[in-house]
Motif scaffolding. Structure first.
Motif, mmCIF file in Angstrom:
data_model
loop_
_atom_site.group_PDB
_atom_site.id
_atom_site.type_symbol
_atom_site.label_atom_id
_atom_site.label_comp_id
_atom_site.label_asym_id
_atom_site.label_seq_id
_atom_site.Cartn_x
_atom_site.Cartn_y
_atom_site.Cartn_z
ATOM 1 N N HIS A 133 0.837 -1.203 0.000
ATOM 2 C CA HIS A 133 0.000 0.000 0.000
ATOM 3 C C HIS A 133 0.872 1.252 0.000
ATOM 4 O O HIS A 133 0.605 2.213 -0.730
ATOM 5 N N SER B 77 -5.336 5.906 -3.350
ATOM 6 C CA SER B 77 -4.285 5.045 -2.792
ATOM 7 C C SER B 77 -4.140 5.266 -1.298
ATOM 8 O O SER B 77 -3.975 4.314 -0.524
ATOM 9 N N LYS C 174 -7.023 3.594 0.495
ATOM 10 C CA LYS C 174 -6.818 2.146 0.625
ATOM 11 C C LYS C 174 -5.837 1.840 1.751
ATOM 12 O O LYS C 174 -6.034 0.893 2.517
ATOM 13 N N ASN D 117 -7.709 2.449 4.995
ATOM 14 C CA ASN D 117 -8.651 1.350 5.244
ATOM 15 C C ASN D 117 -7.924 0.129 5.792
ATOM 16 O O ASN D 117 -8.397 -0.534 6.715
ATOM 17 N N TYR D 118 -6.763 -0.182 5.214
ATOM 18 C CA TYR D 118 -5.996 -1.334 5.694
ATOM 19 C C TYR D 118 -5.547 -1.103 7.139
ATOM 20 O O TYR D 118 -5.685 -1.981 7.989
#
Length: 177
Positions: free
Chosen positions: A140, A160, A163, A166-167
């Motif tokens: 990521h 990006s 993401k 979110n991770y």
């Protein structure tokens, strides 16, 4: 038997970039199953109000009635697979109140630090949150840096970073248990 000449080109590897390996896919399903377990802790009314597929809502309601350990594990695996088709941001928004605004702000600072510092911040985050998969987190991070380096559109960079956030949020939710 003669060996084939190595005919792979740079283009072949570029086409594979961004694809998750089977291991990463399995770990993602496990992460989603853990998130599903937290969703199952919501009340029946909250579950019914989730903006997700009807099959997922039924699966979440069914798991509350299951008492067998193995049956629950299989059901959570199924829930993890169903969650892959849903919007992560929406799912996490329903679980964020469990974390609180202070924790969310802390996670955003982690994301900013990871983007700024790279590997040292990734290593520290991995030590702090035990559910972190270093490789996935680093992927990521590399996507964000690739977008920044290539001067991609602001929407792509923000996507990006979202993401990555979110991770980080998923890992924090799973690690808290």
């Amino acid at each position: 038997m003669a060996r084939r000449p190595n005919s792979l080109t740079e283009e072949d590897f570029e086409s594979l970039e961004g694809r998750a390996s089977k291991t990463e896919q399995k770990k993602a399903v496990q992460r989603m199953a853990a998130l599903g377990a937290q969703l199952a802790e919501l009340s029946a009314k909250q579950i019914k109000n989730l903006p997700v597929d009807e099959r997922l809502i039924e699966a979440l309601l069914d798991v509350q009635a299951i008492s067998s350990h193995e049956a629950r594990r299989r059901q959570f695996s199924r829930i993890g697979k169903l969650l892959r088709n849903e919007n992560e941001t929406v799912i996490l928004s329903y679980l964020t109140p469990k974390q609180g605004l202070k924790k969310t702000a802390q996670l955003q600072r982690w994301v900013d630090r990871i983007v700024k510092d790279g590997d040292p911040a990734i290593n520290e985050f991995t030590k702090t949150f035990n559910a972190t998969e270093r490789h996935t987190l680093r992927q990521h991070y590399l996507r964000v840096h690739r977008d920044l380096k290539n001067q991609a559109a602001e929407e792509e960079v923000n996507a990006s970073k979202l993401k990555l956030f979110n991770y980080v949020q998923q890992v924090a939710l799973i690690s808290d248990n």
